[in-house]
Design a protein around this motif. Sequence first.
Motif, PDB file in Angstrom:
ATOM      1  N   ASN A  50       0.841  -1.200   0.000  1.00  0.00           N
ATOM      2  CA  ASN A  50       0.000   0.000   0.000  1.00  0.00           C
ATOM      3  C   ASN A  50       0.878   1.254   0.000  1.00  0.00           C
ATOM      4  N   ALA A  51       1.951   1.220   0.811  1.00  0.00           N
ATOM      5  CA  ALA A  51       2.885   2.354   0.868  1.00  0.00           C
ATOM      6  C   ALA A  51       3.584   2.540  -0.472  1.00  0.00           C
ATOM      7  N   PHE A  52       4.026   1.431  -1.092  1.00  0.00           N
ATOM      8  CA  PHE A  52       4.679   1.507  -2.404  1.00  0.00           C
ATOM      9  C   PHE A  52       3.774   2.198  -3.420  1.00  0.00           C
ATOM     10  N   GLN A  53       2.511   1.784  -3.426  1.00  0.00           N
ATOM     11  CA  GLN A  53       1.572   2.306  -4.420  1.00  0.00           C
ATOM     12  C   GLN A  53       1.310   3.792  -4.237  1.00  0.00           C
ATOM     13  N   SER A  54       1.522   4.301  -3.030  1.00  0.00           N
ATOM     14  CA  SER A  54       1.316   5.732  -2.792  1.00  0.00           C
ATOM     15  C   SER A  54       2.561   6.551  -3.146  1.00  0.00           C
ATOM     16  N   MET A  55       3.677   5.837  -3.503  1.00  0.00           N
ATOM     17  CA  MET A  55       4.930   6.518  -3.850  1.00  0.00           C
ATOM     18  C   MET A  55       5.458   5.998  -5.188  1.00  0.00           C
ATOM     19  N   PRO A  56       4.715   6.205  -6.279  1.00  0.00           N
ATOM     20  CA  PRO A  56       5.126   5.623  -7.568  1.00  0.00           C
ATOM     21  C   PRO A  56       6.464   6.154  -8.084  1.00  0.00           C
ATOM     22  N   CYS A  57       6.863   7.323  -7.639  1.00  0.00           N
ATOM     23  CA  CYS A  57       8.132   7.911  -8.104  1.00  0.00           C
ATOM     24  C   CYS A  57       9.217   7.846  -7.039  1.00  0.00           C
ATOM     25  N   GLY A  58       9.053   6.967  -6.084  1.00  0.00           N
ATOM     26  CA  GLY A  58      10.036   6.850  -5.007  1.00  0.00           C
ATOM     27  C   GLY A  58       9.628   7.672  -3.803  1.00  0.00           C
ATOM     28  N   GLY A  59      10.342   7.469  -2.707  1.00  0.00           N
ATOM     29  CA  GLY A  59      10.004   8.204  -1.498  1.00  0.00           C
ATOM     30  C   GLY A  59      10.692   7.598  -0.291  1.00  0.00           C
ATOM     31  N   HIS A  60      10.059   7.767   0.845  1.00  0.00           N
ATOM     32  CA  HIS A  60      10.663   7.375   2.116  1.00  0.00           C
ATOM     33  C   HIS A  60       9.711   6.443   2.856  1.00  0.00           C
ATOM     34  N   LEU A  61      10.236   5.301   3.295  1.00  0.00           N
ATOM     35  CA  LEU A  61       9.460   4.334   4.059  1.00  0.00           C
ATOM     36  C   LEU A  61      10.148   4.154   5.409  1.00  0.00           C
ATOM     37  N   ALA A  62       9.421   4.383   6.490  1.00  0.00           N
ATOM     38  CA  ALA A  62       9.985   4.235   7.837  1.00  0.00           C
ATOM     39  C   ALA A  62       9.196   3.172   8.587  1.00  0.00           C
ATOM     40  N   ILE A  63       9.924   2.247   9.202  1.00  0.00           N
ATOM     41  CA  ILE A  63       9.305   1.189   9.988  1.00  0.00           C
ATOM     42  C   ILE A  63       9.814   1.315  11.416  1.00  0.00           C
ATOM     43  N   ARG A  64       8.868   1.431  12.353  1.00  0.00           N
ATOM     44  CA  ARG A  64       9.227   1.629  13.762  1.00  0.00           C
ATOM     45  C   ARG A  64       8.515   0.603  14.624  1.00  0.00           C
ATOM     46  N   CYS A  65       9.197   0.197  15.679  1.00  0.00           N
ATOM     47  CA  CYS A  65       8.561  -0.713  16.626  1.00  0.00           C
ATOM     48  C   CYS A  65       8.880  -0.275  18.048  1.00  0.00           C
ATOM     49  N   SER A  66       7.889  -0.335  18.888  1.00  0.00           N
ATOM     50  CA  SER A  66       8.064   0.013  20.302  1.00  0.00           C
ATOM     51  C   SER A  66       7.092  -0.844  21.108  1.00  0.00           C
ATOM     52  N   ALA A  67       7.148  -0.708  22.423  1.00  0.00           N
ATOM     53  CA  ALA A  67       6.268  -1.515  23.268  1.00  0.00           C
ATOM     54  C   ALA A  67       5.935  -0.758  24.536  1.00  0.00           C
ATOM     55  N   ASP A  68       4.772  -1.082  25.099  1.00  0.00           N
ATOM     56  CA  ASP A  68       4.445  -0.610  26.438  1.00  0.00           C
ATOM     57  C   ASP A  68       4.107  -1.840  27.281  1.00  0.00           C
ATOM     58  N   ASP A  69       3.475  -1.669  28.413  1.00  0.00           N
ATOM     59  CA  ASP A  69       3.204  -2.792  29.309  1.00  0.00           C
ATOM     60  C   ASP A  69       2.247  -3.822  28.714  1.00  0.00           C
ATOM     61  N   SER A  70       1.460  -3.418  27.728  1.00  0.00           N
ATOM     62  CA  SER A  70       0.426  -4.316  27.202  1.00  0.00           C
ATOM     63  C   SER A  70       0.619  -4.708  25.743  1.00  0.00           C
ATOM     64  N   PHE A  71       1.177  -3.810  24.944  1.00  0.00           N
ATOM     65  CA  PHE A  71       1.202  -4.031  23.498  1.00  0.00           C
ATOM     66  C   PHE A  71       2.587  -3.802  22.892  1.00  0.00           C
ATOM     67  N   VAL A  72       2.789  -4.468  21.747  1.00  0.00           N
ATOM     68  CA  VAL A  72       3.917  -4.181  20.863  1.00  0.00           C
ATOM     69  C   VAL A  72       3.333  -3.446  19.663  1.00  0.00           C
ATOM     70  N   MET A  73       3.897  -2.276  19.345  1.00  0.00           N
ATOM     71  CA  MET A  73       3.367  -1.445  18.265  1.00  0.00           C
ATOM     72  C   MET A  73       4.334  -1.416  17.090  1.00  0.00           C
ATOM     73  N   LEU A  74       3.817  -1.726  15.891  1.00  0.00           N
ATOM     74  CA  LEU A  74       4.600  -1.683  14.661  1.00  0.00           C
ATOM     75  C   LEU A  74       3.977  -0.640  13.745  1.00  0.00           C
ATOM     76  N   SER A  75       4.763   0.397  13.395  1.00  0.00           N
ATOM     77  CA  SER A  75       4.265   1.470  12.531  1.00  0.00           C
ATOM     78  C   SER A  75       4.973   1.446  11.188  1.00  0.00           C
ATOM     79  N   ILE A  76       4.205   1.656  10.128  1.00  0.00           N
ATOM     80  CA  ILE A  76       4.740   1.731   8.770  1.00  0.00           C
ATOM     81  C   ILE A  76       4.317   3.070   8.200  1.00  0.00           C
ATOM     82  N   SER A  77       5.312   3.946   7.944  1.00  0.00           N
ATOM     83  CA  SER A  77       5.031   5.308   7.479  1.00  0.00           C
ATOM     84  C   SER A  77       5.589   5.506   6.080  1.00  0.00           C
TER      85      SER A  77
END
Length: 198
Positions: free
Chosen positions: A84-111
């Motif tokens: 989905n991210a690729f399709q929004s950047m047909p001419c190239g761009g920046h993809l950032a993947i982040r992961c963090s956690a708190d007491d209950s969840f592990v969060m994975l973000s794709i920007s």
Amino acid sequence: LKGGRDEVERRDAISNQFLRALRPGKPNLVPLDLKDLVLESLHFIRHEIADRKIQLDFFWGENVPQINGDAAQLKQAFYNLVKNAFQSMPCGGHLAIRCSADDSFVMLSISDSGCGIAKEDRSKIFQPYFTTKSDGSGLGLMIVERIVREHGGSLALDSEPGKGATFTISLPRRTRIVRGLPAPEGDDESARRKEDEA
């Protein structure tokens, strides 16, 4: 005649994909290291990243705990979000993947740094067949949402038109941190039982 048969087969394939999306198989939950799973998936699509002239940044928090997950289903969800991210950047761009956690969840973000999602479309993007792409099926994000929900997690979107989008998957961590709440008087055994169950 052949053209008509091809069209029927195409519609059958879309219908089957839709039904699988509506009723994903129960995940086979095993202890997983999300970082390993993401790195393996990125290795699989590394040529696509290079061919599309996409700069990738990877940020991983310290001591990110394991989750209980189905590796195949989570890879599918991750790939759908990256695609989905690729399709929004047909001419190239920046993809950032982040992961963090708190007491209950592990969060994975794709920007991504793509075109973003219009405010009026945000409430519809997880609906079946809704797409803003000429060649999209409108099932990719719905499948992601179903998979994440089957894992007891949630999927969130943050986006601004022209400034990209961030999808964040939150999954329950494998072992929950037990808060040090005082047990009711005379109920030590019950308190110990609750901690064991957690």
